[in-house]
Design an enzyme around this catalytic site. Structure first.
Site, mmCIF file in Angstrom:
data_model
loop_
_atom_site.group_PDB
_atom_site.id
_atom_site.type_symbol
_atom_site.label_atom_id
_atom_site.label_comp_id
_atom_site.label_asym_id
_atom_site.label_seq_id
_atom_site.Cartn_x
_atom_site.Cartn_y
_atom_site.Cartn_z
ATOM 1 C CG LEU A 297 -1.854 1.304 1.477
ATOM 2 C CD1 LEU A 297 -2.805 1.071 0.231
ATOM 3 C CD2 LEU A 297 -2.649 1.012 2.676
ATOM 4 C CG ASP A 298 -0.734 4.673 0.205
ATOM 5 O OD1 ASP A 298 -1.263 4.845 -1.026
ATOM 6 O OD2 ASP A 298 -1.148 4.993 1.098
ATOM 7 C CB ALA A 299 5.121 0.991 -0.456
#
Lengths: 288, 288, 288, 288
Positions: free
Chosen positions: D231-233
């Site tokens: 996530l969001d990486a």
């Protein structure tokens, strides 16, 4: 701050004297108003005092319609203030002027449609027919005024009529490619917001991106300002910039500049809607 | 504003109530003080009131030494204020802590030497000897404290002694590569300014430029903050950023970051010297 | 990139034709050079080709002293190139010109002293004596040349003599408050870097912060450029900006501007030292 | 650069070896192609070579359909390249995923409508019905997929079907408030662009503006990235920031952040459309 109650907002300018802040805040306190926001500024050279104060009307003892009179007699007269009173419940009515470029118009309409601003947009005026379909897509009245050197004065009078009829409070020139006459500008002092596609005062007038490219600048900008009779020389409301490089040709400057233009124009509209702008001697005080 | 006369500066925080601004400004007006600068802020969630007010002492009727007492009794007690009074004539005394990196130190000393700040720098402390020659070049006392896990508590006590002896008002960690103990930090609450070489809260702790490079960020930053017991988690005073690209390796991030670090640290020092910072619940109010 | 080996760096400009990149990279490959960095740009309007290529000399078959001749005959002649060859092992020699303001000088000397740049600074020239003590603090030769309208030409000739004697490669005007004569400027084409304290082309000439304040801009800037005969109109190397507000008086603009000036000037010096700047028709190509 | 002719664009990554640039540019030159743009980068740590080269097909001797085969045999095989060929005449097809927030959607549709991008948008997918009217206003197919924990996998399979049917090339999550499954993400590697409303890696996950306010940061940001299973990486494409102050409550951060989000997302879409992005080990190389 996002108070749910109605607010009164007063914008003041006057010669600086001792005791002005006390006088204004006492007036509000004595009538059980709760100050939500206060910002003041003194021009140190000219000794002019500027103030924006907003207070909650929920507990305020004076009726809305008597505030102006009482403030005038008790406070404003004493300090010879230029001042104006706004109520947060009043939704301003805005007209948009466009020509052929649509990016600022789309940005404004997107914000309007999504409820980002408290504003009404009853009218779009253009000297071209190209963007009529955009207006229709958003169900906004579109009025086309063909402008020539010969008919400009006459057409502006007709524009003023319709602006008046529709109770327009202020106007936005969203890349409107016409210079307004002095007559029109004077009729709407500090009520016409323009976006200029350069970092003013660099590159006023036509084709600023071409000039920027020729000069080899490393940063380009955009400037929103109130329109005055001097072209691109009115009080600046906001500016912003973006870095460019030798790789960017003029088309690329235009493309990057569009993003700046729409953001910088919309920030100016928002500040105007929030009654956060005071104008003094061709400069703005922004109570942000 | 650059008034030539001496100013009094009061920083206030308390529960928000009606009439506080009136009370403070009346106090100043009644004693013939002329307000030069006033800024206030109300935290809308917690209903806490913050204020910074500066006034000219030239015409002020109260003597400097009686201001505090009278303000306490007439104003501060009534509103249960946390407050502090500064005089612009008092020149703060600052100590600098360094390790081996010199860019922030050079920047501070250049500003000091050119008279950019009103400050005295009687002391530089370091856990290395490397920058002793820089201190000597500027005729500033340099004290070397070798720090190990075992001797840290003892060395900090000795540092506190000398800080006390030299009447140091606040400290700047100019890329000082040691974590201070809770004891030391508590003794100087909101009096130790650190520069961290990342855009906090991203990349706290060691080697942030390496982490930034690994993560592939497109912008790097630096953050100045007051030191608290939690590493790199104290109230942020200022931050700034610079754009990077895939072309920049870690050495290049470090090089670009140095410029950020020195500017962001020096801005924090300036704000501190101007008494423009209030701290509340691990956040700063900057009256800029 | 931070290669430890010596590099050769070639900067090229010529009419764009097919095959130039192949020709240059083949030349390097055939002689077992490993390209470390290659950047090219074609001006799409004028069809001019620009290139910077750096390669590792460790494995390169040609001796350093024969590279120029062979490149000229095999490549440069064929494409009628303007070109220049640099070796990373050669440390450039820089002279600094100052007047009374010290912030850029301190910034340059701090970087020099801390080893941030590969440069020698054998000389500081000034039309005032004020900063002599700074030069002495850093053990750099300081030469004072009093400049008047009458003696300027004569004094510049004497300056050129000493610049020549000390084998100065390029000069930095670190807020030097004198306009150089055409004669002097022509002698050092693209070898004099100036910092102007505005966002050029806005506010050229004297007192730009005063003009910025009068115009009410919301952002101020600084611009580093090569000096040409037209005042503040030479090719721009770098620019940067900082946001201001109505609260900032002229003294505050000057204070904020100083930070910009020193950073933007030092970035230009770094790019020059890295041989990353090509000038074409009053614009720079920055191979960054 | 704005060439009117069709271009071929090749993106390459491989182990760095001597002679790659020569080989590629020779291939183009020998077939009478004129290079319009060439940018290369070598990761100095991993010794990986990256390149983007664009050339004019007007004079190119190879037919469009034979380019890939011949390039593979003559060049790519020799250097074991990962590579991809694009033609500028191919208009990519994009699907937009939204939930309830409309600002990014309006921004994208405004650009699409005004012809700013060369793209087709045949589909908008949402887990809510709220923005159906926006899609209809622009005559774009809107498909509502109610998403629950239980039905997510099934619904994603149905989404993949329609994406496939409509020949969608890539997807944009324009503030789409659902986490995609690993299965979905793997099916569209480097083909899903997300906008996250923080300066990653600070404040991943939900409610970043609340976290930013709590932490008291002085700057907020937005980050566009390709979606990966973490996530969001995923690899960051672009980021930008805006300065905030203690005066800005969470609603104000959200308001200011919206402008960032739409600009940063649209920049990423533009770079993707221009084939200017290479991904390597969770980082992007942006050939800008």
């Amino acid at each position: 701050m996002t108070p749910s109650n109605e607010q009164a907002i007063v914008l003041i300018s006057c010669k600086d004297r001792r005791g002005i802040i006390s006088a204004v805040t006492d007036f509000i306190s004595e009538n059980d108003g709760n100050i939500l926001d206060l910002d003041e500024h003194v021009d140190p050279t000219e000794r002019i005092f500027f103030m924006r104060v907003a207070w909650d009307l929920a507990t305020f003892k004076l009726a809305r319609k008597e505030i102006a009179d009482i403030f005038q007699k008790k406070i404003a007269d004493r300090y010879q203030m230029n001042w104006v009173l706004h109520f947060s419940s009043k939704t301003p009515r805005m007209a948009i002027f466009v020509s052929k470029l649509s990016h600022c118009l789309y940005d404004i309409l997107g914000r309007f449609q999504s409820g980002e601003w408290q504003v009404e947009i009853p009218l779009i005026i253009s000297n071209h027919e190209k963007l009529q379909e955009v207006a229709e897509r958003y169900d906004i009245t579109f009025r086309h005024f063909d402008i020539t050197k010969e008919n400009k004065v006459q057409q502006e009078l007709r524009q003023m009529e319709i602006l008046n009829e529709l109770n327009i409070d202020f106007m936005v020139l969203a890349r409107y490619m016409q210079i307004l006459t002095g007559n029109f500008v004077q009729a709407f002092k500090n009520k016409i917001i323009n976006i200029h596609h350069s970092f003013l005062p660099a590159f006023p007038g036509a084709k600023p991106y071409h000039s920027a490219h020729d000069r080899g600048v490393k940063i380009i900008g955009a400037s929103s300002h109130y329109v005055t009779e001097d072209l691109d020389a009115g009080p600046i409301i906001d500016q912003d910039v973006v870095r460019i490089s030798h790789k960017n040709d003029i088309d690329e400057l235009i493309r990057k500049g569009k993003d700046l233009e729409k953001i910088v124009l919309s920030r100016a509209i928002y500040l105007h809607l929030q009654h956060k702008i005071l104008v003094y001697q061709n400069r703005t005080i922004i109570f942000d």
